[in-house]
Design a protein around this motif. Structure first.
Motif, PDB file in Angstrom:
ATOM      1  N   GLU A   1     -38.323   5.157 -11.668  1.00  0.00           N
ATOM      2  CA  GLU A   1     -37.456   4.496 -10.692  1.00  0.00           C
ATOM      3  C   GLU A   1     -38.199   3.509  -9.793  1.00  0.00           C
ATOM      4  OE1 GLU A   1     -35.140   7.509  -8.713  1.00  0.00           O
ATOM      5  OE2 GLU A   1     -33.836   7.747 -10.451  1.00  0.00           O
ATOM      6  N   THR A   2     -39.543   3.537  -9.779  1.00  0.00           N
ATOM      7  CA  THR A   2     -40.279   2.541  -8.997  1.00  0.00           C
ATOM      8  C   THR A   2     -40.115   1.142  -9.591  1.00  0.00           C
ATOM      9  OG1 THR A   2     -42.380   2.821 -10.176  1.00  0.00           O
ATOM     10  CG2 THR A   2     -42.014   4.203  -8.213  1.00  0.00           C
ATOM     11  N   LEU A   3     -39.658   1.070 -10.833  1.00  0.00           N
ATOM     12  CA  LEU A   3     -39.455  -0.232 -11.478  1.00  0.00           C
ATOM     13  C   LEU A   3     -38.529  -1.119 -10.659  1.00  0.00           C
ATOM     14  CD1 LEU A   3     -39.829  -1.934 -14.218  1.00  0.00           C
ATOM     15  CD2 LEU A   3     -37.486  -1.206 -14.623  1.00  0.00           C
ATOM     16  N   VAL A   4     -37.477  -0.561 -10.092  1.00  0.00           N
ATOM     17  CA  VAL A   4     -36.495  -1.386  -9.378  1.00  0.00           C
ATOM     18  C   VAL A   4     -37.072  -1.999  -8.106  1.00  0.00           C
ATOM     19  CG1 VAL A   4     -34.507  -0.159 -10.341  1.00  0.00           C
ATOM     20  CG2 VAL A   4     -35.465   0.573  -8.162  1.00  0.00           C
ATOM     21  N   ASP A   5     -38.218  -1.490  -7.626  1.00  0.00           N
ATOM     22  CA  ASP A   5     -38.867  -2.049  -6.438  1.00  0.00           C
ATOM     23  C   ASP A   5     -39.885  -3.137  -6.768  1.00  0.00           C
ATOM     24  OD1 ASP A   5     -37.437  -0.284  -4.809  1.00  0.00           O
ATOM     25  OD2 ASP A   5     -38.970   1.269  -5.014  1.00  0.00           O
ATOM     26  N   LEU A   6     -40.226  -3.281  -8.042  1.00  0.00           N
ATOM     27  CA  LEU A   6     -41.218  -4.288  -8.424  1.00  0.00           C
ATOM     28  C   LEU A   6     -40.606  -5.677  -8.427  1.00  0.00           C
ATOM     29  CD1 LEU A   6     -43.062  -2.557 -11.398  1.00  0.00           C
ATOM     30  CD2 LEU A   6     -43.691  -2.572  -8.984  1.00  0.00           C
ATOM     31  N   LYS A   7     -41.402  -6.643  -8.118  1.00  0.00           N
ATOM     32  CA  LYS A   7     -40.964  -8.043  -8.087  1.00  0.00           C
ATOM     33  C   LYS A   7     -41.979  -8.911  -8.815  1.00  0.00           C
ATOM     34  CE  LYS A   7     -37.583  -7.293  -5.094  1.00  0.00           C
ATOM     35  NZ  LYS A   7     -36.880  -6.159  -5.591  1.00  0.00           N
ATOM     36  N   GLY A   8     -41.535 -10.056  -9.257  1.00  0.00           N
ATOM     37  CA  GLY A   8     -42.394 -11.104  -9.786  1.00  0.00           C
ATOM     38  C   GLY A   8     -43.393 -10.690 -10.834  1.00  0.00           C
ATOM     39  N   ALA A   9     -44.676 -10.927 -10.514  1.00  0.00           N
ATOM     40  CA  ALA A   9     -45.757 -10.730 -11.478  1.00  0.00           C
ATOM     41  C   ALA A   9     -45.880  -9.281 -11.930  1.00  0.00           C
ATOM     42  CB  ALA A   9     -47.081 -11.201 -10.878  1.00  0.00           C
TER      43      ALA A   9
ATOM     44  N   CYS B   1     -37.745  -6.199 -24.719  1.00  0.00           N
ATOM     45  CA  CYS B   1     -36.936  -6.085 -23.510  1.00  0.00           C
ATOM     46  C   CYS B   1     -37.192  -7.285 -22.612  1.00  0.00           C
ATOM     47  CB  CYS B   1     -37.271  -4.790 -22.774  1.00  0.00           C
ATOM     48  SG  CYS B   1     -39.014  -4.654 -22.329  1.00  0.00           S
ATOM     49  N   THR B   2     -36.346  -7.384 -21.605  1.00  0.00           N
ATOM     50  CA  THR B   2     -36.522  -8.372 -20.541  1.00  0.00           C
ATOM     51  C   THR B   2     -36.587  -7.614 -19.224  1.00  0.00           C
ATOM     52  OG1 THR B   2     -34.152  -8.626 -20.166  1.00  0.00           O
ATOM     53  CG2 THR B   2     -35.171 -10.087 -21.823  1.00  0.00           C
ATOM     54  N   ALA B   3     -36.975  -8.289 -18.178  1.00  0.00           N
ATOM     55  CA  ALA B   3     -37.015  -7.648 -16.866  1.00  0.00           C
ATOM     56  C   ALA B   3     -35.625  -7.151 -16.481  1.00  0.00           C
ATOM     57  CB  ALA B   3     -37.557  -8.627 -15.822  1.00  0.00           C
ATOM     58  N   ALA B   4     -34.619  -7.975 -16.722  1.00  0.00           N
ATOM     59  CA  ALA B   4     -33.247  -7.593 -16.365  1.00  0.00           C
ATOM     60  C   ALA B   4     -32.779  -6.385 -17.165  1.00  0.00           C
ATOM     61  CB  ALA B   4     -32.300  -8.765 -16.576  1.00  0.00           C
ATOM     62  N   SER B   5     -33.104  -6.335 -18.457  1.00  0.00           N
ATOM     63  CA  SER B   5     -32.663  -5.201 -19.278  1.00  0.00           C
ATOM     64  C   SER B   5     -33.382  -3.913 -18.872  1.00  0.00           C
ATOM     65  CB  SER B   5     -32.851  -5.487 -20.766  1.00  0.00           C
ATOM     66  OG  SER B   5     -34.217  -5.544 -21.117  1.00  0.00           O
ATOM     67  N   LEU B   6     -34.645  -4.022 -18.471  1.00  0.00           N
ATOM     68  CA  LEU B   6     -35.373  -2.836 -18.005  1.00  0.00           C
ATOM     69  C   LEU B   6     -34.750  -2.278 -16.733  1.00  0.00           C
ATOM     70  CD1 LEU B   6     -39.177  -3.634 -18.442  1.00  0.00           C
ATOM     71  CD2 LEU B   6     -37.803  -1.996 -19.713  1.00  0.00           C
ATOM     72  N   VAL B   7     -34.509  -3.161 -15.777  1.00  0.00           N
ATOM     73  CA  VAL B   7     -33.917  -2.727 -14.509  1.00  0.00           C
ATOM     74  C   VAL B   7     -32.547  -2.109 -14.750  1.00  0.00           C
ATOM     75  CG1 VAL B   7     -33.015  -3.522 -12.278  1.00  0.00           C
ATOM     76  CG2 VAL B   7     -35.247  -4.344 -13.098  1.00  0.00           C
ATOM     77  N   GLU B   8     -31.746  -2.724 -15.600  1.00  0.00           N
ATOM     78  CA  GLU B   8     -30.410  -2.206 -15.891  1.00  0.00           C
ATOM     79  C   GLU B   8     -30.493  -0.815 -16.531  1.00  0.00           C
ATOM     80  OE1 GLU B   8     -26.435  -3.287 -18.525  1.00  0.00           O
ATOM     81  OE2 GLU B   8     -28.028  -4.781 -18.318  1.00  0.00           O
ATOM     82  N   ARG B   9     -31.404  -0.639 -17.470  1.00  0.00           N
ATOM     83  CA  ARG B   9     -31.521   0.658 -18.154  1.00  0.00           C
ATOM     84  C   ARG B   9     -32.000   1.753 -17.194  1.00  0.00           C
ATOM     85  NH1 ARG B   9     -33.804   1.450 -24.247  1.00  0.00           N
ATOM     86  NH2 ARG B   9     -33.221   3.622 -24.432  1.00  0.00           N
ATOM     87  N   VAL B  10     -32.912   1.418 -16.308  1.00  0.00           N
ATOM     88  CA  VAL B  10     -33.393   2.392 -15.321  1.00  0.00           C
ATOM     89  C   VAL B  10     -32.274   2.735 -14.341  1.00  0.00           C
ATOM     90  CG1 VAL B  10     -34.998   2.732 -13.393  1.00  0.00           C
ATOM     91  CG2 VAL B  10     -35.825   1.821 -15.564  1.00  0.00           C
TER      92      VAL B  10
END
Length: 109
Positions: free
Chosen positions: A69-77, A93-102
């Motif tokens: 769940e820390t993924l949703v707090d990560l930004k940018g690089a 995957c993409t950043a958006a797909s990872l966040v959505e799945r989490v």
């Protein structure tokens, strides 16, 4: 599903997942452990290892939801680094797909 509480006041939930989901979230956990800031400057595997006065054993067979769940707090690089590590591990995957799945998994509990 298994909901549990501890004498220390922690509340947790254990959810069954498929083998494919397990492989995906273990890959994500591995990527996050190398990118996200470590708790107390300990490597993630040491932080979650079982230890008592007689032995120490690594955690195995589960995915650490707190770390995932820390993924949703990560930004940018940092987020892009997680995506790159996931791709190296064979997960397209993409950043958006990872966040959505989490976020979807987080809503399930």
């Amino acid at each position: 599903r298994l909901l549990f509480g501890t004498v220390d006041g922690a509340v947790g939930c254990i959810l069954p997942i498929s083998a494919d989901e397990y492989a995906f979230f273990r890959s994500l956990e591995k990527a996050l452990a190398s990118v996200a800031p470590a708790v107390g400057d300990l490597p993630h595997d040491e932080w979650r290892a079982f230890a008592n006065e007689r032995k120490q054993s690594p955690a195995r067979g589960f995915v650490d939801g707190d770390l995932v769940e820390t993924l949703v707090d990560l930004k940018g690089a940092q987020l892009e680094r997680v995506v790159a590590l996931m791709k190296e591990d064979g997960c397209e995957c993409t950043a958006a797909s990872l966040v959505e799945r989490v976020e979807d998994m987080a809503r399930s509990h």
